[in-house]
Design a protein around this motif. Sequence first.
Motif, PDB file in Angstrom:
ATOM      1  N   ALA A 132      -0.034  23.198  25.856  1.00 55.18           N
ATOM      2  CA  ALA A 132      -0.754  22.086  25.229  1.00 55.18           C
ATOM      3  C   ALA A 132       0.245  21.029  24.774  1.00 55.18           C
ATOM      4  O   ALA A 132       1.385  21.340  24.404  1.00 55.18           O
ATOM      5  CB  ALA A 132      -1.579  22.584  24.045  1.00 55.18           C
ATOM      6  N   THR A 133      -0.184  19.785  24.803  1.00 58.02           N
ATOM      7  CA  THR A 133       0.697  18.683  24.410  1.00 58.02           C
ATOM      8  C   THR A 133       0.140  17.888  23.239  1.00 58.02           C
ATOM      9  O   THR A 133       0.759  16.932  22.793  1.00 58.02           O
ATOM     10  CB  THR A 133       0.916  17.713  25.586  1.00 58.02           C
ATOM     11  N   GLY A 134      -1.046  18.263  22.745  1.00 59.45           N
ATOM     12  CA  GLY A 134      -1.645  17.507  21.660  1.00 59.45           C
ATOM     13  C   GLY A 134      -0.861  17.644  20.368  1.00 59.45           C
ATOM     14  O   GLY A 134      -0.568  18.752  19.911  1.00 59.45           O
ATOM     15  N   LEU A 135      -0.461  16.504  19.782  1.00 62.23           N
ATOM     16  CA  LEU A 135       0.229  16.487  18.498  1.00 62.23           C
ATOM     17  C   LEU A 135      -0.768  16.033  17.446  1.00 62.23           C
ATOM     18  O   LEU A 135      -1.268  14.915  17.490  1.00 62.23           O
ATOM     19  CB  LEU A 135       1.432  15.544  18.550  1.00 62.23           C
ATOM     20  N   PHE A 136      -1.046  16.892  16.486  1.00 63.67           N
ATOM     21  CA  PHE A 136      -2.107  16.600  15.527  1.00 63.67           C
ATOM     22  C   PHE A 136      -1.794  15.366  14.692  1.00 63.67           C
ATOM     23  O   PHE A 136      -2.660  14.552  14.420  1.00 63.67           O
ATOM     24  CB  PHE A 136      -2.318  17.808  14.613  1.00 63.67           C
ATOM     25  N   ALA A 137      -0.538  15.202  14.254  1.00 60.98           N
ATOM     26  CA  ALA A 137      -0.183  14.046  13.425  1.00 60.98           C
ATOM     27  C   ALA A 137      -0.312  12.749  14.214  1.00 60.98           C
ATOM     28  O   ALA A 137      -0.765  11.733  13.710  1.00 60.98           O
ATOM     29  CB  ALA A 137       1.237  14.197  12.880  1.00 60.98           C
ATOM     30  N   ALA A 151      16.730  13.168  11.948  1.00 59.22           N
ATOM     31  CA  ALA A 151      15.512  13.791  11.436  1.00 59.22           C
ATOM     32  C   ALA A 151      14.366  13.444  12.375  1.00 59.22           C
ATOM     33  O   ALA A 151      14.450  12.492  13.145  1.00 59.22           O
ATOM     34  CB  ALA A 151      15.208  13.296  10.021  1.00 59.22           C
ATOM     35  N   ARG A 152      13.310  14.230  12.318  1.00 56.80           N
ATOM     36  CA  ARG A 152      12.122  13.919  13.112  1.00 56.80           C
ATOM     37  C   ARG A 152      11.042  13.409  12.179  1.00 56.80           C
ATOM     38  O   ARG A 152      10.629  14.111  11.248  1.00 56.80           O
ATOM     39  CB  ARG A 152      11.622  15.139  13.884  1.00 56.80           C
ATOM     40  N   VAL A 153      10.590  12.196  12.414  1.00 54.67           N
ATOM     41  CA  VAL A 153       9.532  11.593  11.616  1.00 54.67           C
ATOM     42  C   VAL A 153       8.221  11.759  12.377  1.00 54.67           C
ATOM     43  O   VAL A 153       8.112  11.339  13.523  1.00 54.67           O
ATOM     44  CB  VAL A 153       9.806  10.098  11.350  1.00 54.67           C
ATOM     45  N   GLU A 154       7.248  12.389  11.731  1.00 53.76           N
ATOM     46  CA  GLU A 154       5.972  12.622  12.408  1.00 53.76           C
ATOM     47  C   GLU A 154       5.347  11.304  12.836  1.00 53.76           C
ATOM     48  O   GLU A 154       5.356  10.317  12.105  1.00 53.76           O
ATOM     49  CB  GLU A 154       5.023  13.398  11.490  1.00 53.76           C
ATOM     50  N   SER A 155       4.823  11.299  14.044  1.00 57.21           N
ATOM     51  CA  SER A 155       4.169  10.167  14.699  1.00 57.21           C
ATOM     52  C   SER A 155       5.161   9.149  15.239  1.00 57.21           C
ATOM     53  O   SER A 155       4.767   8.249  15.963  1.00 57.21           O
ATOM     54  CB  SER A 155       3.178   9.445  13.764  1.00 57.21           C
ATOM     55  N   LEU A 156       6.454   9.276  14.915  1.00 57.26           N
ATOM     56  CA  LEU A 156       7.456   8.332  15.416  1.00 57.26           C
ATOM     57  C   LEU A 156       8.469   8.999  16.329  1.00 57.26           C
ATOM     58  O   LEU A 156       8.828   8.478  17.371  1.00 57.26           O
ATOM     59  CB  LEU A 156       8.178   7.644  14.253  1.00 57.26           C
ATOM     60  N   THR A 186       7.845   8.098  -4.229  1.00 57.06           N
ATOM     61  CA  THR A 186       7.714   9.437  -4.798  1.00 57.06           C
ATOM     62  C   THR A 186       8.113  10.454  -3.740  1.00 57.06           C
ATOM     63  O   THR A 186       7.514  10.495  -2.661  1.00 57.06           O
ATOM     64  CB  THR A 186       6.264   9.707  -5.256  1.00 57.06           C
ATOM     65  N   VAL A 187       9.104  11.251  -4.041  1.00 62.99           N
ATOM     66  CA  VAL A 187       9.551  12.282  -3.114  1.00 62.99           C
ATOM     67  C   VAL A 187       8.847  13.585  -3.472  1.00 62.99           C
ATOM     68  O   VAL A 187       8.990  14.100  -4.582  1.00 62.99           O
ATOM     69  CB  VAL A 187      11.085  12.468  -3.190  1.00 62.99           C
ATOM     70  N   ARG A 234       0.838  -1.193   0.000  1.00 63.29           N
ATOM     71  CA  ARG A 234       0.000   0.000   0.000  1.00 63.29           C
ATOM     72  C   ARG A 234       0.875   1.247   0.000  1.00 63.29           C
ATOM     73  O   ARG A 234       2.049   1.227   0.338  1.00 63.29           O
ATOM     74  CB  ARG A 234      -0.898   0.003   1.233  1.00 63.29           C
ATOM     75  N   SER A 235       0.242   2.353  -0.367  1.00 64.00           N
ATOM     76  CA  SER A 235       0.965   3.621  -0.352  1.00 64.00           C
ATOM     77  C   SER A 235       1.114   4.094   1.089  1.00 64.00           C
ATOM     78  O   SER A 235       0.318   3.750   1.959  1.00 64.00           O
ATOM     79  CB  SER A 235       0.208   4.664  -1.177  1.00 64.00           C
ATOM     80  N   ALA A 236       2.149   4.864   1.330  1.00 63.77           N
ATOM     81  CA  ALA A 236       2.386   5.399   2.670  1.00 63.77           C
ATOM     82  C   ALA A 236       2.985   6.787   2.532  1.00 63.77           C
ATOM     83  O   ALA A 236       3.717   7.081   1.587  1.00 63.77           O
ATOM     84  CB  ALA A 236       3.332   4.490   3.454  1.00 63.77           C
ATOM     85  N   GLU A 237       2.650   7.647   3.453  1.00 65.57           N
ATOM     86  CA  GLU A 237       3.225   8.987   3.470  1.00 65.57           C
ATOM     87  C   GLU A 237       4.066   9.130   4.730  1.00 65.57           C
ATOM     88  O   GLU A 237       3.599   8.866   5.838  1.00 65.57           O
ATOM     89  CB  GLU A 237       2.130  10.052   3.456  1.00 65.57           C
TER      90      GLU A 237
END
Length: 413
Positions: A312-317, A250-255, A274-275, A230-233
Amino acid sequence: MGGDGTPEVADLALVEMAIARHEHVLATRGALADAFDLRHRLPAVWEGVKSGRCEVWVVRRVARMSRALDRHQVALVDTAVASALDQSPSRILAIAEAKVIEADPTAHQTRIDKNQNDKGAWYPKPRPGSQADDNDAVNTAGIGTVFARLDEADALAHQHTVDDLAAALAEHADVPEGAEPLSMEHWRAEAFAMLADPAAVLAFLHGIDDTPGTSEVEEVAQQPSRDPRRSAEIVVHVALDDTGALGPVARVESLGPRLLTQVSDLLGRHTTITVQPVIDLHTGRSVNGYEHPTDIKQRTRLRTVGDVFPHATGLFAKHGRTPDHDHTTPYDKHGPPGQTGDHNDTPLARHHHRAKTHVPGYTVMQLGPDKWIWGTPHGLYRLVTGGGTTAITRAEYLLHAQDAIVLAEGYAA
């Protein structure tokens, strides 16, 4: 006991100290090692702790995280964490984690390589008596438990497969009339169990796609939606070092923070990559309408990472919630052009948005695309940036207010 640069201690001297502290000597040894690291290796953090800017347990954990670094490497951690002591514990620890990795990427790669050799899956048997004891923390009657340590990319792929299969199971489940639908946790467990029989999974997926009147050609055309590739972003935040080269982390969102080699490993299972064009967060745009365009919302989200309400600590991703993009300076349909843009966008979680809107006394001004100053009904003042929240005085608030952006013709698209 502590890291490089801490003084030596006579080991037997700790025995009586442990008695005085009402604890085992190993607990005293650990506490003293943390204190030595803070005092001798993290002096800027230590000064912040003494002034009450952070809870002690947080910086003790930072001391343990950075203990393997030498006295020169740990200075990077000291500077970054000391400047973030006013943030929430989770932000402080996230910053410390990234700086420990950045200070010694070779050691972190060694940790990764070691963990690759420690992978496994475990199916523990229930303890005698646990199936009949309702006072047990987890009653095991009729329930099995599975633990697994996988490669990070494999774990993410497994999670996505389980989530997709669980959603399909829930969608096609027969729910008796008037009964409450089962939770997604239940269906994820069912999906996980179903993977033990791949043939059953394929039969189920084929069955829900095999609708009356579907030709073989149409059926084949539907199959790519079930393609495991499957595709992944992956959204990756990178920065340049002093030489203009990419830093090692690097910082990977959600990780979270990852070595650049780990980022490439996350994409290793995909045959087509695809970059997308790099989004330069130093640029900005404004429009004349009320709605924030998608590209402006995306830049704001990437700059701020999460809710910009104070502390606030909420991370949208991470939580998958779309923020409310509030106009910092209220939109005026009779006002100047260019009111909607990076310079006038305050992303907030819905609860904080309601507080700002409906509780008299909250004020917010935007000093740039990633900087806000807040005032509260009872006279608390905070500076919020992409790096977190800092307490400021009323005098500092008024000084910052002079720099607040005033909407003018220059912001027109």
